[in-house]
Design a protein around this motif. Structure first.
Motif, PDB file in Angstrom:
ATOM      1  N   GLU A  25      13.056  -6.305 -22.880  1.00  0.00           N
ATOM      2  CA  GLU A  25      13.455  -6.236 -24.278  1.00  0.00           C
ATOM      3  C   GLU A  25      14.830  -5.589 -24.437  1.00  0.00           C
ATOM      4  OE1 GLU A  25      10.180  -5.633 -27.539  1.00  0.00           O
ATOM      5  OE2 GLU A  25       9.729  -4.310 -25.854  1.00  0.00           O
ATOM      6  N   PRO A  43      17.272  -3.916 -27.189  1.00  0.00           N
ATOM      7  CA  PRO A  43      17.345  -3.415 -28.566  1.00  0.00           C
ATOM      8  C   PRO A  43      18.671  -3.774 -29.220  1.00  0.00           C
ATOM      9  CG  PRO A  43      17.775  -1.634 -27.045  1.00  0.00           C
ATOM     10  CD  PRO A  43      17.439  -2.840 -26.204  1.00  0.00           C
ATOM     11  N   THR A  89      15.574 -11.317 -24.901  1.00  0.00           N
ATOM     12  CA  THR A  89      14.409 -10.939 -25.700  1.00  0.00           C
ATOM     13  C   THR A  89      14.835  -9.801 -26.616  1.00  0.00           C
ATOM     14  OG1 THR A  89      12.980 -11.534 -23.851  1.00  0.00           O
ATOM     15  CG2 THR A  89      12.001 -10.200 -25.616  1.00  0.00           C
ATOM     16  N   LEU A  90      15.270 -10.165 -27.826  1.00  0.00           N
ATOM     17  CA  LEU A  90      15.835  -9.184 -28.738  1.00  0.00           C
ATOM     18  C   LEU A  90      14.755  -8.493 -29.556  1.00  0.00           C
ATOM     19  CD1 LEU A  90      19.012 -10.844 -30.330  1.00  0.00           C
ATOM     20  CD2 LEU A  90      18.887  -9.177 -28.478  1.00  0.00           C
ATOM     21  N   THR A  91      14.894  -7.187 -29.700  1.00  0.00           N
ATOM     22  CA  THR A  91      14.107  -6.421 -30.657  1.00  0.00           C
ATOM     23  C   THR A  91      15.100  -5.745 -31.595  1.00  0.00           C
ATOM     24  OG1 THR A  91      12.305  -6.006 -29.108  1.00  0.00           O
ATOM     25  CG2 THR A  91      12.508  -4.503 -30.980  1.00  0.00           C
ATOM     26  N   VAL A 150      16.200  -3.241 -34.093  1.00  0.00           N
ATOM     27  CA  VAL A 150      15.818  -1.904 -34.561  1.00  0.00           C
ATOM     28  C   VAL A 150      16.531  -1.713 -35.893  1.00  0.00           C
ATOM     29  CG1 VAL A 150      15.769   0.554 -33.990  1.00  0.00           C
ATOM     30  CG2 VAL A 150      15.615  -1.158 -32.157  1.00  0.00           C
ATOM     31  N   PHE A 169      13.204   3.942 -29.470  1.00  0.00           N
ATOM     32  CA  PHE A 169      13.022   2.658 -28.794  1.00  0.00           C
ATOM     33  C   PHE A 169      13.680   2.747 -27.432  1.00  0.00           C
ATOM     34  CE2 PHE A 169      13.787  -1.630 -27.451  1.00  0.00           C
ATOM     35  CZ  PHE A 169      12.708  -2.347 -27.951  1.00  0.00           C
TER      36      PHE A 169
END
Length: 315
Positions: free
Chosen positions: A184, A186, A247-249, A251, A257
């Motif tokens: 992931e 961020p 795979t972007l999250t 925030v 995170f």
């Protein structure tokens, strides 16, 4: 230009200080690199020196014999408001007593919220956060010391760092390793807004140039910074190079995170506006005055991915 036999002392051995030490050696200067432990890999042409520059005695020992001193010291976010003024006081007194010039690595924090306006050296200092107000007060004291004739001072302001060796940045150790390993990634705030990032090599080149050119003293300069792109576009450029979707999250608000733990994010929360409005740095003044040009973001991303790839391969 400063004579090559004059000692250049770099305070702080983080990414900026280390990159600057190497740049100064390449320019033919003898260099002392100072931190509290004097540990780290041997750097050709660089003398490592242990001193706590937050203390008057430590600062004086660190800058002894210096022609030019570069203040690149920083501390953890939750310690900045308390610690940075103490470091300034010790460093200013020591550099003044030594009769050296002082080059300060600075941040964009004094500007505060700009509502997306392009930041130039004439942008008003409207900070309202604790860390922004503190930085503005420090900068006012630096410039006052110069105006009063106590010592010669110049400030170089940088946007968020990116590049080899840069770990603790929003475009650093949380992004590139994850991009290379498929984990992931961020992305802080609104990634469709333009956001300036300054290549660590341009931080070094800009500071070294200010160190060699006393005619730039007594003011703030923006260090060479490539034209701003959206953070999404930068992440797409990383995707293109690693050959897989990230795979972007996103925030969208300050919360822990990955490597950004609760202590960090609690202290960083007041600065999160930097990710909810455009952050656009104009560095044309230093580029025109000294003939500098920022590294293109495409080359910066290539160099950073290569550095992180080697780092991951070694572990």
């Amino acid at each position: 230009m400063t004579a090559a036999h004059d000692l250049h002392v770099v305070l702080g051995s983080g990414p900026a200080g280390t990159a600057l030490a190497g740049e100064l050696v390449r320019r033919g200067h003898p260099v002392r690199l100072v931190d509290r432990a004097a540990t780290g890999p041997e750097l050709e042409g660089v003398e490592r020196f242990a001193a706590d520059v937050a203390t008057p005695d430590g600062a004086r020992a660190a800058v002894e014999g210096a022609a030019v001193v570069y203040h690149c010291v920083n501390v953890a976010y939750h310690l900045q408001v308390e610690t940075m003024p103490r470091i300034q006081q010790a460093v200013l007194a020591a550099v003044e007593a030594e009769g050296a010039r002082l080059v300060v690595l600075d941040t964009l924090y004094p500007y505060g919220e700009t509502h997306g306006a392009v930041m130039t050296e004439d942008t008003p200092w409207n900070a309202t956060t604790d860390k922004g107000v503190m930085r503005a007060e420090l900068d006012a004291r630096y410039l006052a010391a110069h105006a009063e004739g106590r010592l010669r001072v110049v400030l170089g302001r940088s946007a968020d760092f990116v590049g080899p060796g840069v770990l603790n940045s929003t475009l650093g150790g949380a992004v590139f390793p994850a991009a290379l390993t498929g984990e992931e990634v961020p992305a802080f705030g609104d990634i469709d807004l333009p956001h300036s990032y300054t290549y660590i090599g341009d931080v070094a080149a800009g500071l070294a140039t200010l160190g060699e050119n006393p005619d730039g003293d007594g003011r703030v300069w923006h260090l060479p910074t490539a034209p701003a792109l959206t953070t999404r576009r930068i992440l797409e450029m990383i995707e293109e190079r690693v050959g897989r979707p990230l795979t972007l999250t996103v925030v969208s608000e300050p919360r822990p995170f990955g490597p950004f733990d609760e202590q960090f994010m609690t202290a960083y929360a007041e600065m999160f506006y930097q990710h909810t409005e455009a952050q656009i740095v104009d560095s044309s003044a230093i580029e025109k005055a000294f003939g500098l040009a920022p590294n293109p973001l495409s080359a910066t991303i290539d160099a950073t991915l290569a550095w992180y790839g080697e780092l991951l391969a070694a572990h």
